[in-house]
Scaffold this motif. Structure first.
Motif, PDB file in Angstrom:
ATOM      1  N   MET A   1       0.848  -1.205   0.000  1.00 60.10           N
ATOM      2  CA  MET A   1       0.000   0.000   0.000  1.00 60.10           C
ATOM      3  C   MET A   1       0.880   1.249   0.000  1.00 60.10           C
ATOM      4  O   MET A   1       1.726   1.433   0.867  1.00 60.10           O
TER       5      MET A   1
ATOM      6  N   THR B   1       1.170   5.628  -0.780  1.00 56.94           N
ATOM      7  CA  THR B   1       0.397   6.868  -0.779  1.00 56.94           C
ATOM      8  C   THR B   1       1.207   8.007  -1.386  1.00 56.94           C
ATOM      9  O   THR B   1       2.351   8.244  -0.989  1.00 56.94           O
TER      10      THR B   1
ATOM     11  N   GLU C   1       1.142  11.916  -1.646  1.00 57.91           N
ATOM     12  CA  GLU C   1       0.456  13.004  -0.957  1.00 57.91           C
ATOM     13  C   GLU C   1       0.970  14.351  -1.450  1.00 57.91           C
ATOM     14  O   GLU C   1       2.158  14.639  -1.386  1.00 57.91           O
TER      15      GLU C   1
ATOM     16  N   THR D   1      -4.581  13.477  -2.226  1.00 56.01           N
ATOM     17  CA  THR D   1      -3.957  12.262  -1.712  1.00 56.01           C
ATOM     18  C   THR D   1      -4.424  11.090  -2.552  1.00 56.01           C
ATOM     19  O   THR D   1      -5.627  10.905  -2.764  1.00 56.01           O
TER      20      THR D   1
ATOM     21  N   ASN E   1      -4.050   6.975  -3.047  1.00 52.30           N
ATOM     22  CA  ASN E   1      -3.597   5.714  -2.454  1.00 52.30           C
ATOM     23  C   ASN E   1      -3.543   4.610  -3.509  1.00 52.30           C
ATOM     24  O   ASN E   1      -4.231   4.675  -4.533  1.00 52.30           O
ATOM     25  N   SER E   2      -2.756   3.603  -3.232  1.00 56.74           N
ATOM     26  CA  SER E   2      -2.703   2.414  -4.093  1.00 56.74           C
ATOM     27  C   SER E   2      -4.108   1.915  -4.382  1.00 56.74           C
ATOM     28  O   SER E   2      -4.972   1.937  -3.501  1.00 56.74           O
TER      29      SER E   2
ATOM     30  N   GLU F   1      -6.452   3.155  -5.968  1.00 56.62           N
ATOM     31  CA  GLU F   1      -7.483   4.162  -6.235  1.00 56.62           C
ATOM     32  C   GLU F   1      -7.290   4.789  -7.613  1.00 56.62           C
ATOM     33  O   GLU F   1      -6.175   4.891  -8.112  1.00 56.62           O
TER      34      GLU F   1
ATOM     35  N   ASP G   1       4.886   7.749   0.156  1.00 59.58           N
ATOM     36  CA  ASP G   1       5.114   6.989   1.393  1.00 59.58           C
ATOM     37  C   ASP G   1       6.039   7.753   2.336  1.00 59.58           C
ATOM     38  O   ASP G   1       6.984   7.189   2.891  1.00 59.58           O
TER      39      ASP G   1
ATOM     40  N   LYS H   1       4.049   2.306  -9.134  1.00 59.03           N
ATOM     41  CA  LYS H   1       3.149   2.351  -7.980  1.00 59.03           C
ATOM     42  C   LYS H   1       2.050   3.372  -8.209  1.00 59.03           C
ATOM     43  O   LYS H   1       0.918   3.185  -7.794  1.00 59.03           O
TER      44      LYS H   1
ATOM     45  N   GLU I   1      -1.322  -2.949  -7.776  1.00 63.29           N
ATOM     46  CA  GLU I   1      -1.956  -2.068  -6.802  1.00 63.29           C
ATOM     47  C   GLU I   1      -1.865  -0.616  -7.239  1.00 63.29           C
ATOM     48  O   GLU I   1      -1.913   0.283  -6.408  1.00 63.29           O
TER      49      GLU I   1
ATOM     50  N   GLY J   1      -1.962   3.122  -8.197  1.00 61.28           N
ATOM     51  CA  GLY J   1      -2.867   4.250  -8.006  1.00 61.28           C
ATOM     52  C   GLY J   1      -2.834   5.086  -9.277  1.00 61.28           C
ATOM     53  O   GLY J   1      -1.770   5.281  -9.869  1.00 61.28           O
TER      54      GLY J   1
END
Ligand SMILES: Nc1ncnc2c1ncn2[C@@H]1O[C@H](COP(=O)(O)OP(=O)(O)OP(=O)(O)O)[C@@H](O)[C@H]1O
Ligand SMILES: [Mg+2]
Lengths: 252, 394
Positions: free
Chosen positions: A1, A3, A5, A29, A31-32, A34, A69, A167, A198, A200
């Motif tokens: 996971m 992120t 940001e 923001t 996230n993975s 999304e 992250d 990612k 995963e 994003g």
């Protein structure tokens, strides 16, 4: 996971008349797993946001932060950002004369993974991915983006996304300039990456039509260098019907 | 990261070929030293060249003792007795066209003569290794290369070390022959080299001249070609890489004096560092009798850093309308930072990305050269030049 940001990001470009602020405090923001659609009128700063995250030297970050992250993305070189897992599918991919697609892909894969891919499986993987994107195998021996049509360039961007397995992927108007069939093929490509990883996705677009193929979890309206409103997929439908007038009126 | 952040960069300034005031056909050629005054730099042909650094090579002077080592690696039957001035085929192809060439010719009592016998085909390249033994030491060199009819060969002239080197090379390509002449300028930084390489291409013959200039303080090379009959095919290729302080000048003259012939001239160069200077002047003359010919000339320069300068001048004179084609292109562009960004955004390091872009720039001419003995060391040399630059900038 993972992120990504973005906090209070301010970005300006140098112009003949002095520095011009384009991003005025962007907060986002991602996230993975999304998918965020960013929609906004021409000139609102969408590409500026994309390029700033990727580290294009033309843009100066005047304040704010971007972290992946918790790691400071803005302190990384352009290549380090990609190695950290960021990917930008460009609105206007660049031609690189004399560098073949196959050489380019292999070099990029090696740089991202830190080691050369196993030749046999790599060639197979590239072939397969090209096939799924309906790219003729001869493209492997053509020079990067040179003489590619607009649609071919976009497929080539998504091909890279599939092979480099980022990612976080920012897709800057990957849908523009595509006919319906190509739009489907490209969307399927993005959806494959979403299924198999995963990733994003930050999907920058003018039009809702791509959102019929790639479903967003969140929709952000981008106006005049910042996010004016955020919501779910229903926000896209409202934009489709009402356009941006509402927001732009408010801004005057 | 040290991306250059100035404005966009690809400014191809395609130039219109100019028709010179005086026809190239009228340019003086002569074996008499007195016919050519020492250039002042104001002459049309010398206006780009730093003539003040060439006094040594303009003087009518014999070769210094032990100034050069020649080593010839050719099949026994191909190495002929040296030719004195006036002994054919010496002098039948090359007549000096400037001061540098005429003093070299006058001071070369003996010319190395290599002749590939008729119908012979050599799989291995023939080599002449020329090593200068010290900066400023004068060398006059004259080489005669002849490809017998229907023969096939590749001859490499490899220049290393240092000297003030005057090199005349005359090349006779027999009917139906296929000859490639490669001249490598891999001099040390303090060498100077003035060269005139003249070729006559026989009926239905194929001739390739490949000039690779990497080293030397000043290299000025004239690569000229004319035809002895119809059906000849001439390709003049050049690759150069100029660093700070280097002057690399390539001039070519294709004299289309016969019908149904072809010529292709392609020179590509990169420049990096303050005062790096390259010059390309490509003259093509299509005479009235040159019906049905096809010619194209191209020069491209890639400027990698500020302060470097590339001059590029195509000249096309056409005296007949009855031709298959005649074209030219010339451009000089700055290194494109958008390309660098694109590659780096895929994880590729800056050094690697620069290498890819520069290698990419040369890729098509490297493919045209197509000779492994030339291509491999050339790519290595270009990588080494770039590595130097990147260290220099860090
Ligand atoms: N070098 C520059 N000088 C002046 N203005 C600039 C410069 N670079 C970008 N801009 C301006 O920044 C604004 C934002 O541009 P950006 O490309 O980010 O918009 P966008 O939202 O991606 O638009 P589009 O939907 O057309 O792709 C535009 O008004 C643009 O003109
Ligand atoms: Mg944009």
């Amino acid at each position: 996971m993972a992120t990504l940001e973005i906090k209070d990001l301010h970005v300006s470009v140098e112009t003949e008349a002095g520095d011009k602020e384009i991003l005025r405090g962007v907060d986002l923001t991602l996230n993975s797993g999304e998918t965020h659609a960013i929609m906004g009128p021409n000139g609102s700063g969408k590409s500026t946001l994309a390029y700033s995250i990727a580290g294009h030297p033309k843009y100066t970050i005047t304040s704010g932060t971007v972290t992946l992250d918790g790691e400071d993305v803005l302190a990384m070189g352009v290549d380090e950002r990609a190695q950290a897992g960021l990917f930008l599918a460009m609105q206007y991919p660049v031609e690189v004369p004399g560098v073949t697609v196959s050489n380019f892909l292999r070099t990029a894969k090696t740089a991202i993974d830190g080691e050369a891919p196993k030749l046999r499986t790599w060639i197979k993987e590239v072939k397969e991915a090209m096939g799924q994107l309906r790219m003729d195998p001869v493209f492997a021996e053509r020079n990067v983006n040179e003489g590619f049509s607009g649609g071919e360039k976009k497929r080539h961007e998504i091909l890279q996304m599939e092979l480099l397995k980022p990612k976080m992927a920012i897709l800057d108007e990957t849908d523009s300039g595509l006919d319906v069939d190509a739009l489907k093929v490209v969307s399927e490509g993005v959806n494959r990456v979403k299924e198999n990883s995963e990733v994003g996705v930050m999907l920058i677009t003018h039009y809702t039509r791509i959102l019929r193929y790639i479903e967003p979890d969140h929709v952000h309206v981008f106006i005049n260098g910042r996010v004016a409103e955020s919501g779910g997929p229903e926000l896209a439908d409202r934009l489709e019907n009402e356009g941006y007038d509402r927001y732009q009126g408010a801004q005057v | 990261m040290t991306l250059v952040t100035d404005k966009p960069h690809n400014d191809p300034q395609t130039q219109v070929a100019t028709i010179p005031d005086k026809s190239r056909a009228e340019r003086l050629t002569s074996f008499e030293v007195e016919d050519f005054a020492v250039p002042t730099g104001r002459e049309e042909e010398w206006r780009f060249t730093p003539v003040d650094r060439l006094a040594g090579l303009f003087s009518d002077t014999a070769t210094d003792a032990d100034a050069v080592s020649f080593s010839t690696k050719v099949p026994e039957e191909a190495l002929q007795a040296a030719l004195a001035a006036g002994v054919a085929p010496r002098g039948t192809v090359l007549v000096p066209g400037d001061r540098g060439s005429v003093v070299g010719s006058a001071n070369s009592p003996e010319a190395t003569y290599i002749k590939v016998p008729n119908d012979a085909e050599y799989a291995e390249p023939l080599r002449v290794d020329i090593t200068g033994n010290g900066a400023g030491r004068r060398v006059n060199s004259h080489i005669v290369l002849e490809a017998g009819s229907h023969s096939k060969a590749l001859i490499i002239l490899d220049h290393t070390g240092s000297a003030d080197f005057s090199g005349n090379v005359e090349i006779k390509v027999g009917d139906g022959a296929d000859l490639t002449v490669v001249t490598l300028q891999r001099w040390a930084d303090d060498a100077n080299h003035l060269a005139q390489h003249d070729a006559v291409v026989g009926r239905d013959a194929t001739y390739k001249h490949i000039a690779v200039s990497l080293g030397g303080s000043i290299v000025r090379m004239n690569s000229n070609v004319r035809y002895a009959g119809p059906g000849g095919d001439a390709t003049l290729l050049g690759v150069y890489f100029a660093d700070a302080g280097q002057h690399l000048e390539h001039r070519s003259f294709v004299d289309h004096n016969a019908p149904q012939c072809k010529s292709l001239v392609t020179y590509k160069g990169a420049l990096q560092g303050e005062t790096a200077h390259t010059v390309w002047v490509g003259d093509v003359l299509i005479r009235a009798e040159a019906e049905g010919i096809d010619t194209y000339e191209l020069n491209r320069n890639l400027v990698l850093s500020d302060g470097a300068r590339a001059d590029s001048v195509p000249n096309l004179e056409i005296e007949t309308g009855d031709i298959a084609g005649a074209g030219h292109a010339s451009s000089t562009g700055r290194f494109d930072d958008e390309q660098l960004f694109y590659l780096m955004s895929r994880g590729v390091s800056e050094d690697e990305a620069r290498r890819m872009v520069v290698r990419g720039f040369f890729a098509d001419i490297i493919a045209k050269i197509g000779v492994a003995e030339v291509v491999d060391p050339l790519m290595e040399a270009i990588d080494a030049e770039l590595a130097l630059d990147m260290k220099g900038e860090a």
